[in-house]
Design a protein around this motif. Sequence first.
Motif, mmCIF file in Angstrom:
data_model
loop_
_atom_site.group_PDB
_atom_site.id
_atom_site.type_symbol
_atom_site.label_atom_id
_atom_site.label_comp_id
_atom_site.label_asym_id
_atom_site.label_seq_id
_atom_site.Cartn_x
_atom_site.Cartn_y
_atom_site.Cartn_z
ATOM 1 N N ASN A 82 0.824 -1.206 0.000
ATOM 2 C CA ASN A 82 0.000 0.000 0.000
ATOM 3 C C ASN A 82 0.860 1.258 0.000
ATOM 4 O O ASN A 82 0.587 2.225 -0.707
ATOM 5 N N LYS A 83 1.909 1.231 0.796
ATOM 6 C CA LYS A 83 2.760 2.409 0.908
ATOM 7 C C LYS A 83 3.443 2.701 -0.427
ATOM 8 O O LYS A 83 3.487 3.831 -0.887
ATOM 9 N N GLN A 84 3.962 1.642 -1.031
ATOM 10 C CA GLN A 84 4.659 1.785 -2.301
ATOM 11 C C GLN A 84 3.739 2.327 -3.397
ATOM 12 O O GLN A 84 4.100 3.212 -4.154
ATOM 13 N N LEU A 85 2.522 1.776 -3.465
ATOM 14 C CA LEU A 85 1.604 2.150 -4.545
ATOM 15 C C LEU A 85 1.106 3.586 -4.418
ATOM 16 O O LEU A 85 0.643 4.165 -5.390
ATOM 17 N N ASN A 86 1.183 4.157 -3.218
ATOM 18 C CA ASN A 86 0.661 5.499 -3.013
ATOM 19 C C ASN A 86 1.754 6.543 -2.813
ATOM 20 O O ASN A 86 1.472 7.674 -2.434
ATOM 21 N N ASP A 87 2.996 6.141 -3.082
ATOM 22 C CA ASP A 87 4.117 7.079 -3.018
ATOM 23 C C ASP A 87 4.380 7.583 -4.434
ATOM 24 O O ASP A 87 4.901 6.856 -5.279
#
Lengths: 172, 374
Positions: free
Chosen positions: A139-144
């Motif tokens: 989730n963090k990667q996809l929204n950075d």
Amino acid sequence: MEIYNPNPTVYKSTRPTVRYPKESSLWLVDDLDDRQDKDEDEVEEIDQDEIFDLIRSITDPEHKHMTLEDLMVVTAPQIHISPAKNVVDIEFTPTVPHCGMSTLIGLSIRVRLLRSLPQRFKVDIRVKPGSHQSEHAINKQLNDKERVAAALENPALLTAVEDCLVSADHRD
Amino acid sequence: MMDIDVPGHIEKVAELEGHDDRAWCVAWNPTKPVLASCSADKTVRLYHFSKTDADTENPSVTFVHNTTISTGHTKTVRSIAWAPSGTTFATGSFDSNIGIWEQESSDEDDEMHGEGVKTGEWECMSLLEGHETECKCVAYSTSGTLLASCSRDKTVWVWEVHPDADFECMGVMMEHSQDVKCVAWHPTEEILASASYDDTIKLYIDDPSEDWFCFTTLTGHTSTVWSLAFSPNGRYLASSSDDCTIRIWERIEQHKWECVKVIEGQHERSIYSLSWGVGKRRGDDGKGEFGGWLASTGGDGKINIYEIYEPPSSSDPKGREPPTHTLIATLPSAHGVHDINHVSWCPRQGYEDLFATAGDDGIVRVWRINLNGQ
């Protein structure tokens, strides 16, 4: 290549494909001409079916003869829109909790929507809670946005995304 | 649009179009009236500015595009920073390299006087290779003798600046467990701060007998820390995060920093950038010592300006009140529907109320704080 899920459950799409009259499906690049005919002040509403229609035909990167819809990785009820804030929230469900393709699936969804949604929409993409062992990291990667921007400048990754999107661009 | 009761408003001074892709960062030249911007289009654009009607009460500032530099970076130019001399700038790129840029002298320069801006071509004097993946940020120390850089490779590098664009690596800090998003230098001492995707901030100093080392880790943010800004007097460090908060950390001892304030509820999406300027004091209303203006912006496209006051410095550090912040101006949708990636106050005297922003629309905008009654 490692196989994460050799025998995925294939779901038959029971819901007929929703087809929109050309005038209202202005999210596609080919519909630019229609868009220009519109009153510029008019803000088109968009619903979850319409967004689902944009992403359902993306090819699953592991099972290249199947789409995200076939594998129920994406479904219309997992799409939420806050029209007031112009935020689109997409949840997707990896087929197995250790699926190493999840970030690529999420990236493909993001790129598809970047290219087809009006610019006013901010898109948040998350895996379904509890569906993946690396949920937080994905989730963090996809929204950075910085990581996404850098990923799209990586030729190998961009090719992998484009491969998934060919089917989405040529929907029936 | 809802009216928010704030004393000032943000008025647009200039709209600088030209980048073909997302604008990531802006940098004001510290010694000349020049503004630089960099972009995913791999170019750097330079603008000259001057006050017109300088004798009138409300002079306007005019920006003129000077040059566009094709950097030769093979990917996005993510960060740009001027050396304090104003004659050199550094670019940090997703191609993992850092470019060091200087201007060739030209015959016309001899005829220029005062603040004259040189006309020669900008040349890449040096390419610093070392990072394994995308360089995210570059920053010169206040003295100009050190350059810091950081990368997705989780490292922070300190380079020593030698004559003739020669650089020597003085240290590679591998303290963060994830991407390093931002580096910032303390305004008066050689203290370096870094912010990371691992949700932490780390502070470093040089041990004269050893190497650069991390002397403290600041935890509290619950997601990626995107930006850092020291207060002009160096007593505070502000940080902004994907958790939509701004934290203010105070130096309570020589090597000890503590979170003294969390500013919440002012942004709805990631706060990508902070800038802390000296600002302009509004009258004297006994609020303590004026601490300047803090600007914040990010994924919600909003710009906020906070006026900071410090508690009286005579009180005991342990029992001291935290600084106060008052929202004095706010502007939603400052780049239309687009994210804003960077904000930066103009460091030049007489321009303390001017700042620039860079947006996903590829546009750089320059703004001025107009306090009511001015």
